[in-house]
Scaffold this motif. Structure first.
Motif, short mmCIF file in Angstrom:
data_model
loop_
_atom_site.label_atom_id
_atom_site.label_comp_id
_atom_site.label_asym_id
_atom_site.label_seq_id
_atom_site.Cartn_x
_atom_site.Cartn_y
_atom_site.Cartn_z
N ALA A 348 20.20 29.64 27.56
CA ALA A 348 20.46 28.21 27.76
C ALA A 348 21.75 27.78 27.06
N LEU A 349 21.95 28.25 25.83
CA LEU A 349 23.15 27.88 25.07
C LEU A 349 24.41 28.44 25.71
N ALA A 350 24.32 29.66 26.26
CA ALA A 350 25.48 30.25 26.96
C ALA A 350 25.84 29.41 28.18
N LEU A 351 24.84 28.98 28.93
CA LEU A 351 25.09 28.16 30.11
C LEU A 351 25.64 26.79 29.73
N ALA A 352 25.29 26.33 28.53
CA ALA A 352 25.75 25.02 28.06
C ALA A 352 27.21 25.04 27.62
N GLY A 353 27.78 26.24 27.43
CA GLY A 353 29.18 26.31 27.06
C GLY A 353 29.51 27.12 25.83
N ALA A 354 28.51 27.68 25.15
CA ALA A 354 28.78 28.54 23.98
C ALA A 354 29.24 29.91 24.47
N LYS A 355 30.36 30.40 23.95
CA LYS A 355 30.91 31.68 24.37
C LYS A 355 30.56 32.78 23.38
N ILE A 356 30.34 33.99 23.88
CA ILE A 356 30.06 35.13 23.02
C ILE A 356 31.24 35.34 22.07
N ASN A 357 30.93 35.40 20.77
CA ASN A 357 31.97 35.50 19.74
C ASN A 357 32.03 36.95 19.24
N LEU A 358 32.77 37.78 19.95
CA LEU A 358 32.84 39.20 19.60
C LEU A 358 33.46 39.43 18.24
N GLU A 359 34.41 38.58 17.85
CA GLU A 359 35.06 38.73 16.55
C GLU A 359 34.05 38.58 15.42
N GLN A 360 33.19 37.58 15.53
CA GLN A 360 32.18 37.38 14.50
C GLN A 360 31.15 38.50 14.51
N LEU A 361 30.75 38.95 15.68
CA LEU A 361 29.79 40.04 15.77
C LEU A 361 30.34 41.31 15.12
N GLN A 362 31.59 41.60 15.35
CA GLN A 362 32.19 42.80 14.77
C GLN A 362 32.24 42.72 13.25
N ALA A 363 32.29 41.51 12.71
CA ALA A 363 32.27 41.33 11.25
C ALA A 363 30.87 41.42 10.69
N SER A 415 31.64 28.77 18.50
CA SER A 415 31.20 28.63 19.89
C SER A 415 30.23 27.47 20.08
N LEU A 416 29.28 27.34 19.16
CA LEU A 416 28.29 26.27 19.32
C LEU A 416 28.93 24.89 19.24
N SER A 417 29.99 24.77 18.48
CA SER A 417 30.66 23.47 18.35
C SER A 417 31.38 23.07 19.64
N GLN A 418 31.50 23.99 20.60
CA GLN A 418 32.17 23.67 21.86
C GLN A 418 31.24 23.06 22.89
N PRO A 443 22.53 26.46 12.99
CA PRO A 443 23.21 26.18 14.27
C PRO A 443 23.13 24.70 14.67
N PHE A 444 22.04 24.02 14.34
CA PHE A 444 21.95 22.59 14.64
C PHE A 444 23.06 21.83 13.91
N ILE A 445 23.33 22.21 12.67
CA ILE A 445 24.41 21.58 11.92
C ILE A 445 25.76 21.81 12.60
N TRP A 446 25.92 23.01 13.15
CA TRP A 446 27.19 23.36 13.79
C TRP A 446 27.44 22.60 15.09
N LEU A 447 26.40 22.15 15.77
CA LEU A 447 26.57 21.43 17.02
C LEU A 447 27.33 20.13 16.78
N THR A 448 28.28 19.83 17.64
CA THR A 448 29.06 18.59 17.51
C THR A 448 28.82 17.65 18.68
N THR A 449 27.97 18.03 19.64
CA THR A 449 27.68 17.17 20.77
C THR A 449 27.09 15.84 20.30
N ALA A 450 27.38 14.78 21.04
CA ALA A 450 26.96 13.44 20.62
C ALA A 450 25.45 13.27 20.59
#
Length: 545
Positions: A348-363, A415-418, A443-450
């Protein structure tokens, strides 16, 4: 690390860890076995004969060896120890072997191997795997006690130093979670008090069925571009006008019946509900793994295919609305919402606009063996995806509900902030698969949606909201599901209706239901419910980024 002040404290820890700490972990992940279990802390060592555990498990009587340690744990823990040793493990040898040779299974063995070691204090990785497979060969006697007896070493060495590190890490996470939960509950209660003085409107219980009658039919979708065929159940309310659409995405190892209760409930309120089954991460995939015809819990490609399943389903519904009399003039494809649980929450979050963050995963993923967050084992599969940019969002989707989502590393703050559309996250404070603090509260804190909401089910687990399916491969133990799952499912029904009515169907009259006041009215023991719409890392006094 916790300071050990006396020998008594060391052995008290050893017995407590064994009886209420390691045993449940090993049972959940199917691990352990030999003649003695040795507890080591530096140069100090104590041991218990496995024969003593066997005698106690089968007769309830302690010999001298075990009685010497009984002072360190209470009667309830001793009873739990006895039950755990003899509880049948409902898996066969092929299934156990298949799982333990998957990347996720090997990660779990690496973590357990640091604590459960061979007689020479080497990693127990291979010994644990061998013991499990050997014990599973006797399907009539596959218990933890039998696994202990199959351990390929004369003794099992428990590294208390490593155990302490895990215990301390777990305690730190537990303390931080308790602090966050207390603040969320307090904030929700304050809003309830304020709302009660301002709002005298009587709100009905939306956990009860609505007035629409509906029909159900199953369609089969065939996406030739991905060579992927999958079914979807469609719940069609009987109405004179096109109705808003809700899609429900099940979790890993579940199927489209797991949330049939929610689909029926939403259909009774006039929503068209579509429930697809994701073929690479459903109960059939788990069955194939256990039967030896699949070699993975799920393929990394599922992280891409799941959102694409829903995109394709919407395309198919668009086609059917034009060509099939059953669907013509009954679907409002401009008003679509998605509900997902666990892996479905990720979807659901991916469909909403969150993109897979490969850079963070690699870290994050190289240090995975030290994590207490089991959901990262799933999230880190994404590092094996082919490089490229994956467009998984869909502009037709106007709001989502993510229940127990897995998202902290695969998306993260960047990604979640997008996400720009309304989001409700539903969390269980006792979730040990996707822990509430890193996977839902942060993650709820990271969300910036109104428009964002965090619903916290106090005492809820990862499985509280899932209805048992007839296709269940490995039944989830009652103690893992937690108390009052029917109440948790009722909460999901009561919150989904006003959220979707408000943000999908555009019915602003339902907005008062998305309040701490309404949630307080429907909240019950033993799973009290809280709802908040804002939270900051400063409020929790945690170093969130």
């Amino acid at each position: 690390m916790t300071r050990i002040t006396s020998k008594k404290t060391v052995w008290q820890l050893a017995l407590r860890v064994f009886s209420i700490g390691l045993l449940p972990v090993l049972t959940a992940n199917q691990a352990f076995g030999a003649e003695r279990i040795k507890f080591n802390y530096g140069a100090l060592e104590r041991s218990i004969p496995i024969s003593s555990l066997e005698a106690y498990a089968k007769t309830g009587k302690m010999d001298e060896d075990l009685a010497a340690y009984s002072q360190y744990i209470d009667k309830k823990q001793l009873t739990q120890l006895r039950q755990t040793l003899l509880t049948p493990i409902n898996l066969n040898q092929v299934g156990v072997s298949q799982f333990l040779y998957t990347p996720i299974g090997e990660r779990l063995l690496e973590t357990l191997g640091k604590v459960i070691q061979t007689e020479s204090r080497l990693s127990g990785f291979y010994a644990i795997r061998a013991a499990l497979i050997l014990a599973a060969a006797d399907s009539q006697n596959f218990t933890l006690l039998n696994v202990l007896q199959k351990f390929p070493s004369s003794s099992i060495s428990i590294n208390l130093s490593q155990t302490l590190e895990i215990v301390n890490s777990f305690q730190n996470l537990a303390n931080q979670t308790q602090n966050a939960v207390a603040i969320i509950n307090q904030q929700a209660q304050q809003k309830t008090t304020t709302a009660s003085t301002l709002n005298s409107v009587t709100l009905r219980d939306l956990g009860k069925n609505g007035s629409f009658r509906f029909s159900k039919q199953t369609i089969v979708l065939n996406d030739l571009t991905r060579h992927r065929t999958f079914p979807a159940d469609i719940y069609l309310p009987i109405a004179q006008t096109p109705r808003s659409i809700v899609i429900i995405s099940h979790g890993l190892g579940s199927d489209r019946t797991s949330f049939a209760y929610l689909a029926e409930h939403l259909a009774s309120y006039g929503f068209v509900v579509a429930v697809p089954e994701h073929p690479g991460s459903n109960s059939e995939q788990l069955q194939a793994l256990l039967a030896g015809t699949a070699d993975k819990v799920t393929n990394p490609r599922e992280l891409i295919d799941r959102p694409l399943d829903i995109k394709y389903l919407l395309d198919e519904l668009t086609r059917l609305s034009k060509s099939n009399p059953t669907f013509r003039r009954r679907l409002n494809l401009d008003q679509v919402g998605v509900i997902g649980q666990s892996f479905g929450g990720y979807t659901a979050l991916a469909l909403a606009g969150a993109k897979i963050n490969l850079e963070q995963l690699q870290a994050n993923c190289p240090s995975l063996e030290d994590t207490l967050n089991v959901s990262l084992l799933l999230q880190c599969l994404a590092v094996n995806l082919p490089s490229g940019s994956y467009n998984l969002s869909d502009a037709r989707i106007k709001a989502i509900i993510a229940i127990n989502p897995v998202d902290s590393s695969i998306f993260g703050q960047a990604s979640l902030s997008q996400i720009k559309i309304p989001v409700m996250i539903v969390s269980g404070s006792a979730d040990t698969v996707a822990p509430a603090l890193p996977e839902q509260i942060q993650p709820f804190i990271w969300l910036t949606t109104a428009n964002k909401y965090l619903a916290l089910i106090n005492g809820g687990t990862h499985f509280s909201t899932i209805a048992e399916s007839a296709n269940t491969v490995v039944p989830v133990p009652t103690q893992v599901i937690g108390s009052s799952p029917a109440l948790a499912r009722r909460y999901v029904k009561a919150l989904s209706v006003p959220f979707l009515e408000t943000y999908i169907a555009g019915q602003s009259s339902y907005l008062p239901y998305l309040s701490a006041n309404y949630v307080n009215d429907i909240s019950q023991q033993p799973l009290p419910l809280s709802l908040i719409t804002s939270l900051t890392s400063e409020q929790l006094k945690l170093p969130f980024q």
